[in-house]
Scaffold this active site. Structure first.
Site, PDB file in Angstrom:
ATOM      1  N   LYS A 123       0.826  -1.218   0.000  1.00  0.00           N
ATOM      2  CA  LYS A 123       0.000   0.000   0.000  1.00  0.00           C
ATOM      3  C   LYS A 123       0.860   1.267   0.000  1.00  0.00           C
ATOM      4  O   LYS A 123       0.626   2.182  -0.788  1.00  0.00           O
ATOM      5  CB  LYS A 123      -0.933  -0.030   1.211  1.00  0.00           C
ATOM      6  CG  LYS A 123      -2.040   0.993   1.176  1.00  0.00           C
ATOM      7  CD  LYS A 123      -3.117   0.697   2.202  1.00  0.00           C
ATOM      8  CE  LYS A 123      -2.650   0.782   3.623  1.00  0.00           C
ATOM      9  NZ  LYS A 123      -2.139  -0.426   4.233  1.00  0.00           N
TER      10      LYS A 123
ATOM     11  N   PHE B 294      -3.866  -0.693   6.990  1.00  0.00           N
ATOM     12  CA  PHE B 294      -4.447  -2.016   6.798  1.00  0.00           C
ATOM     13  C   PHE B 294      -5.486  -2.014   5.671  1.00  0.00           C
ATOM     14  O   PHE B 294      -5.413  -1.216   4.744  1.00  0.00           O
ATOM     15  CB  PHE B 294      -5.032  -2.551   8.103  1.00  0.00           C
ATOM     16  CG  PHE B 294      -3.996  -2.830   9.160  1.00  0.00           C
ATOM     17  CD1 PHE B 294      -2.772  -3.397   8.824  1.00  0.00           C
ATOM     18  CD2 PHE B 294      -4.214  -2.521  10.488  1.00  0.00           C
ATOM     19  CE1 PHE B 294      -1.813  -3.666   9.781  1.00  0.00           C
ATOM     20  CE2 PHE B 294      -3.255  -2.788  11.464  1.00  0.00           C
ATOM     21  CZ  PHE B 294      -2.060  -3.369  11.105  1.00  0.00           C
TER      22      PHE B 294
ATOM     23  N   TRP C 213       7.109  -0.923  -8.233  1.00  0.00           N
ATOM     24  CA  TRP C 213       8.220  -1.417  -7.403  1.00  0.00           C
ATOM     25  C   TRP C 213       9.472  -1.597  -8.262  1.00  0.00           C
ATOM     26  O   TRP C 213      10.569  -1.251  -7.848  1.00  0.00           O
ATOM     27  CB  TRP C 213       7.831  -2.739  -6.735  1.00  0.00           C
ATOM     28  CG  TRP C 213       8.838  -3.224  -5.733  1.00  0.00           C
ATOM     29  CD1 TRP C 213       8.987  -2.816  -4.433  1.00  0.00           C
ATOM     30  CD2 TRP C 213       9.849  -4.217  -5.958  1.00  0.00           C
ATOM     31  NE1 TRP C 213      10.026  -3.490  -3.841  1.00  0.00           N
ATOM     32  CE2 TRP C 213      10.573  -4.353  -4.751  1.00  0.00           C
ATOM     33  CE3 TRP C 213      10.206  -5.004  -7.058  1.00  0.00           C
ATOM     34  CZ2 TRP C 213      11.632  -5.247  -4.611  1.00  0.00           C
ATOM     35  CZ3 TRP C 213      11.271  -5.888  -6.930  1.00  0.00           C
ATOM     36  CH2 TRP C 213      11.977  -6.009  -5.711  1.00  0.00           C
TER      37      TRP C 213
ATOM     38  N   ARG D 113       2.294   7.910   6.881  1.00  0.00           N
ATOM     39  CA  ARG D 113       2.575   7.806   8.308  1.00  0.00           C
ATOM     40  C   ARG D 113       4.057   7.572   8.585  1.00  0.00           C
ATOM     41  O   ARG D 113       4.758   6.980   7.778  1.00  0.00           O
ATOM     42  CB  ARG D 113       1.787   6.634   8.921  1.00  0.00           C
ATOM     43  CG  ARG D 113       0.288   6.854   8.955  1.00  0.00           C
ATOM     44  CD  ARG D 113      -0.425   5.677   9.561  1.00  0.00           C
ATOM     45  NE  ARG D 113      -0.299   4.490   8.713  1.00  0.00           N
ATOM     46  CZ  ARG D 113      -0.574   3.246   9.122  1.00  0.00           C
ATOM     47  NH1 ARG D 113      -0.940   3.020  10.358  1.00  0.00           N
ATOM     48  NH2 ARG D 113      -0.461   2.227   8.298  1.00  0.00           N
TER      49      ARG D 113
ATOM     50  N   LYS E 261       8.179  -7.075  10.044  1.00  0.00           N
ATOM     51  CA  LYS E 261       7.713  -6.286   8.909  1.00  0.00           C
ATOM     52  C   LYS E 261       8.823  -5.474   8.250  1.00  0.00           C
ATOM     53  O   LYS E 261       8.854  -5.294   7.037  1.00  0.00           O
ATOM     54  CB  LYS E 261       6.585  -5.350   9.356  1.00  0.00           C
ATOM     55  CG  LYS E 261       5.978  -4.533   8.229  1.00  0.00           C
ATOM     56  CD  LYS E 261       4.859  -3.641   8.739  1.00  0.00           C
ATOM     57  CE  LYS E 261       4.285  -2.799   7.610  1.00  0.00           C
ATOM     58  NZ  LYS E 261       3.240  -1.873   8.085  1.00  0.00           N
TER      59      LYS E 261
ATOM     60  N   ALA F  12      -3.139   1.258  13.627  1.00  0.00           N
ATOM     61  CA  ALA F  12      -4.344   1.177  12.797  1.00  0.00           C
ATOM     62  C   ALA F  12      -5.412   0.263  13.379  1.00  0.00           C
ATOM     63  O   ALA F  12      -6.588   0.397  13.040  1.00  0.00           O
ATOM     64  CB  ALA F  12      -3.980   0.722  11.390  1.00  0.00           C
TER      65      ALA F  12
ATOM     66  N   PHE G 101       3.323  -8.599  -9.176  1.00  0.00           N
ATOM     67  CA  PHE G 101       4.594  -9.242  -8.875  1.00  0.00           C
ATOM     68  C   PHE G 101       5.106  -9.950 -10.133  1.00  0.00           C
ATOM     69  O   PHE G 101       4.340 -10.203 -11.069  1.00  0.00           O
ATOM     70  CB  PHE G 101       4.446 -10.246  -7.733  1.00  0.00           C
ATOM     71  CG  PHE G 101       4.003  -9.633  -6.427  1.00  0.00           C
ATOM     72  CD1 PHE G 101       4.167  -8.276  -6.176  1.00  0.00           C
ATOM     73  CD2 PHE G 101       3.404 -10.404  -5.442  1.00  0.00           C
ATOM     74  CE1 PHE G 101       3.757  -7.712  -4.979  1.00  0.00           C
ATOM     75  CE2 PHE G 101       2.998  -9.845  -4.241  1.00  0.00           C
ATOM     76  CZ  PHE G 101       3.170  -8.498  -4.005  1.00  0.00           C
TER      77      PHE G 101
ATOM     78  N   THR H  31       4.036   1.455  -0.894  1.00  0.00           N
ATOM     79  CA  THR H  31       4.768   1.466  -2.162  1.00  0.00           C
ATOM     80  C   THR H  31       3.891   2.006  -3.286  1.00  0.00           C
ATOM     81  O   THR H  31       4.348   2.781  -4.136  1.00  0.00           O
ATOM     82  CB  THR H  31       5.238   0.042  -2.507  1.00  0.00           C
ATOM     83  OG1 THR H  31       5.953  -0.483  -1.390  1.00  0.00           O
ATOM     84  CG2 THR H  31       6.146   0.041  -3.717  1.00  0.00           C
TER      85      THR H  31
END
Length: 590
Positions: A79, A326, A443, A103, A114, A298, A414, A81
Site C-alpha cells: 500500500k 491495513f 516497485w 505515516r 515487517k 491502525a 509481482f 509502495t
C-alpha cells in the site's frame, strides 16, 4: 529527478543510498515555502510551520486521494509502495503538482518482522534510514509525554494515600482525585515490540504498601498511545491543547471520569508535543515532496497520517495522495468516519490496492507466513484459486462505494503474476462497481510503472461524487457499532460481554456517546477471526470491551483478541542490521 534503475532490483536500502536527493530547501521551494516556513533537520528533512495554512488560506484546494487495500496477507500488499509510486507517476510521468502524505512508522515493526515502511523498490521515500528510525523525534516526544502522565498519576495516588487534605493543600493540591485504581486505562509506552512488558507490577519499592501499590499495569507500543491519535487528529496548537486536557485516564471512586486537566499535566504534555505537531517534509526517489507525519496504531486508532499534513498539502499542490492503515474495512472506514469528520476534508477518489497473492490466499490458498517460502500456488498461474478469492476484493469495492467515492483498483503486480490473472481481476472489479482497474509495476519501474494508474486516478478525481458518512454521530454507541458491523463487515449480529455493556452505560452517562466509533479488530480478516478469509458474512461480532479515547475523540470497541504490545519474532529484522564502519551507512534495513 532521474533515477537509474538496475535489474534485478537491488535491496531497498541500496536503492535509497544510490539515490541523488534534492536538498530539502529545494523541495520546499517547489511548494512555495521559504526558509522562514521551515525548521531544518539536516540537509534532507525539515518540519513545516503551521502558520503556512494562514499564509496560503486563499489558495484553492487540491484533489484528495486515499490509498487503501484489500484484506492483506501477513506480508502486506504494498500500500505504501503504491502510494509513493502513484505520487512519482503523477509527478514524473504526467507532470502534475503532487505530494504524498504518509505515516511515520513505529520502530517496533522496523526491528521485528515487517521491517521499514518507507515504500520499496523504486517507489520509496528517502532518506530511508531517517524515515524508518528517529526522523525528527516525534515518536520520542510522544513516548516521554505519555510516560510523564503515567508517572504523574502514580505520584498523585501515592501522595493522596499518605497525606490529609490539609497537607495536600499546603503543597498546592486543592483537590483530592480519589482515583479508583481498578479503572485506570493509562499504561506506559515504549516504541519497541516487547511482549514481556504487556503486564507489569509497579510500586514494588513502596515499603509501607498501600491500597494503591503495588498495582498491576502494563506497556503498550508508543504508536498505540492516545497522544499519537491526538497528534494525528488535531487541527491546530489550540486544538491539541484542548484534546490533551480531555484525555480520560480512569474514574474516581464515585464513578466520575478523570482527565489530564484534573491531574494538572495537560499543559506539560502539550509543551512536549508542540514541535511534534508540525509535519515532516521529505521526498520520493523521483523528487516529489512527501509529508511523513504521525502513525497511530491502525487496529485501535484511526491508522492515518495527520490532518495538518493533509491540510497543508492540499494548499500547496494540485493532488494529495495519502494512505490509510491495513485493509479498507479498517483504515479506509476510519479515514472517512473519523479523520474526515474532524478535518472537514472530502476525498475525490479511493485507490484500492490488491495483489494476486492475497486474493489466492482468500480463495483458500496455503497459509502465508513471513520468512517462509511461498507455496507454488502463489508463484504459478492458478485462475481457479484466484477466482475463489475475488469476493474479498468485491466486498471492499462495495464498502468504498457506500461512501459515494469513485474507486480505482490498483493491481500491485509481482514478477510471477500472469496477464490472464490480471485480466480476471480487472473484469471482476469493473463488474463490482470499480471506476477502473489497472495493473501497476512501480516497485520495479518507479513512476513509469504506475503511469496508467496515475491516469486512471486523475480521471476518477474528475468524476461526480456524493460523499456521506456511514452513520450520524447522534446515534447511540450500540447503533453505531452495529451499523459498522453489518454494513462493513457483513456481520448478522453483535454480542456484548457484561463488561462491555457496563462500559457503554458509563460512557453514555458521562456524555461520550456522541463520539465516532473506532473499531479495534484484526486486520487479517474482514471478520473478527484472523483465520477466516475471503468475504465472510452472517457471523456474530463479539465485543469484549469498549474503551474511550475522549481526547482523541472516539470510542473504540475491542473485537475479539487484540494486543497493543506486539512481541518480537524468533528471527527479527534487527539481527540483519549493522553499520558499514567505513562509510557510516546503515546496512540491512529493509
Amino acid at each position: 529527478m532521474p533515477v537509474k534503475k538496475v535489474k534485478p532490483v537491488p535491496s531497498d536500502i541500496d536503492i535509497a543510498h544510490a539515490a541523488e536527493k534534492y536538498p530539502i530547501r529545494e523541495i520546499a521551494d517547489m511548494l512555495g515555502l521559504v526558509e522562514d516556513d521551515l525548521d531544518l533537520y539536516g540537509k534532507y528533512k525539515a518540519k513545516v510551520h503551521l502558520d503556512v495554512l494562514e499564509k496560503f488560506k486563499d489558495r484553492p484546494q487540491g484533489k484528495y486521494v486515499d490509498v487503501t487495500a484489500i484484506t492483506p496477507t501477513p506480508l502486506g500488499e504494498g500500500k505504501t509502495t503504491t502510494t509513493v509510486g502513484l505520487t512519482e507517476a503523477m509527478g514524473s510521468e504526467l507532470g502534475k503538482n503532487v505530494m504524498c502524505c504518509i505515516r511515520q512508522p513505529s520502530m517496533g515493526p522496523t526491528f521485528n518482522i515487517k521491517g521499514g515502511a518507507a515504500g520499496g523498490g523504486y517507489s520509496q521515500v528517502v532518506p530511508m534510514e531517517d524515515f524508518n528510525l528517529h526522523l525528527t523525534g516525534d515518536i520520542h516526544a510522544i513516548t516521554v509525554a505519555h510516560n510523564l502522565v503515567a508517572a504523574a498519576l502514580d505520584t498523585r495516588m501515592y501522595h493522596e494515600s499518605r497525606q490529609s487534605d490539609e497537607a495536600l493543600a499546603r503543597r498546592g493540591i486543592d483537590r483530592r482525585l480519589d482515583v479508583d485504581a481498578e479503572t485506570i486505562t493509562w499504561n506506559r509506552v515504549v516504541d519497541v515490540c516487547d511482549r514481556s512488558l504487556r503486564e507489569i507490577e509497579v510500586g514494588l519499592n513502596d515499603a509501607e504498601r498501600s491500597h494503591y501499590f503495588p498495582r498491576r499495569t502494563g506497556y503498550d507500543i508508543t504508536v498505540a498511545s492516545e497522544l499519537m491519535a491526538i497528534l494525528a487528529l488535531s487541527t491546530s496548537l489550540a486544538d491539541l491543547r484542548a484534546r490533551v486536557g480531555k484525555v480520560v485516564f480512569g474514574l474516581d471512586k464515585q464513578g466520575n471520569p478523570l482527565n489530564l486537566e484534573d491531574l494538572g499535566i495537560a499543559g506539560a504534555v502539550t509543551v512536549l508535543l508542540r514541535d511534534a505537531l508540525m509535519p515532516n517534509l521529505m521526498q520520493t526517489l523521483e523528487g516529489q515532496p512527501a509529508f511523513v507525519h504521525c502513525g497511530p496504531f491502525a487496529n485501535i486508532a484511526p491508522g492515518n497520517s495527520s490532518i495538518l499534513a493533509d491540510q497543508i498539502a492540499l494548499k500547496v499542490v494540485d493532488y494529495v495522495i495519502t494512505e490509510s492503515g491495513f485493509g479498507a474495512d479498517i483504515g479506509m472506514e476510519k479515514f472517512f468516519d473519523i479523520k474526515c469528520r474532524y478535518s472537514g476534508l472530502i476525498p475525490n477518489a479511493v485507490v484500492l490496492v490488491a495483489t494476486i497473492r492475497a486474493l489466492k490466499m482468500h480463495g483458500g490458498g496455503p497459509t502465508v507466513k513471513p520468512g517462509a517460502p511461498l507455496d507454488k500456488a502463489y508463484t504459478e498461474e492458478n485462475l481457479e484459486l484466484l477466482e475463489a478469492g475475488l469476493p474479498n476484493l468485491g466486498a471492499h469495492i462495495r464498502n468504498a462505494n457506500k461512501f459515494g467515492i469513485p474507486v480505482v483498483v490498483a493491481v500491485n503486480r509481482f514478477t510471477e503474476d500472469t496477464d490472464a490473472e490480471v485480466g480476471l481481476i480487472r473484469k471482476y472489479a469493473l463488474n463490482q462497481g470499480a471506476f477502473d482497474c489497472v495493473p501497476t509495476d512501480h516497485w520495479t519501474e518507479g513512476g513509469e510503472g504506475a503511469a496508467e494508474l496515475a491516469k486512471a486516478v486523475v480521471e476518477a478525481c474528475e468524476q461526480p461524487s456524493d460523499f456521506e458518512f456511514l452513520y450520524p454521530l447522534d446515534w447511540s454507541i450500540k447503533q453505531k457499532i452495529e451499523h459498522i458491523a453489518k454494513e462493513i463487515y457483513s456481520a448478522a449480529d453483535v454480542a456484548y460481554t457484561e463488561k462491555a455493556e457496563k462500559q457503554i452505560a458509563s460512557y453514555e452517562k458521562s456524555g461520550f456517546d456522541k463520539l465516532p466509533i473506532c473499531m479495534a479488530k484484526t486486520h487479517l480478516s474482514i471478520s473478527h477471526d484472523p483465520d477466516v478469509k475471503g468475504a465472510p458474512s452472517g457471523f456474530t461480532l463479539p465485543v469484549r470491551e469498549v474503551r474511550a479515547s475522549v481526547g482523541a475523540g472516539f470510542i473504540y470497541p475491542l473485537i475479539g483478541t487484540m494486543s497493543t504490545m506486539p512481541g518480537l519474532a524468533t528471527y527479527a529484522a534487527y539481527m540483519g542490521m549493522d553499520l558499514d564502519l567505513e562509510t557510516g551507512e546503515v546496512i540491512g534495513l529493509s
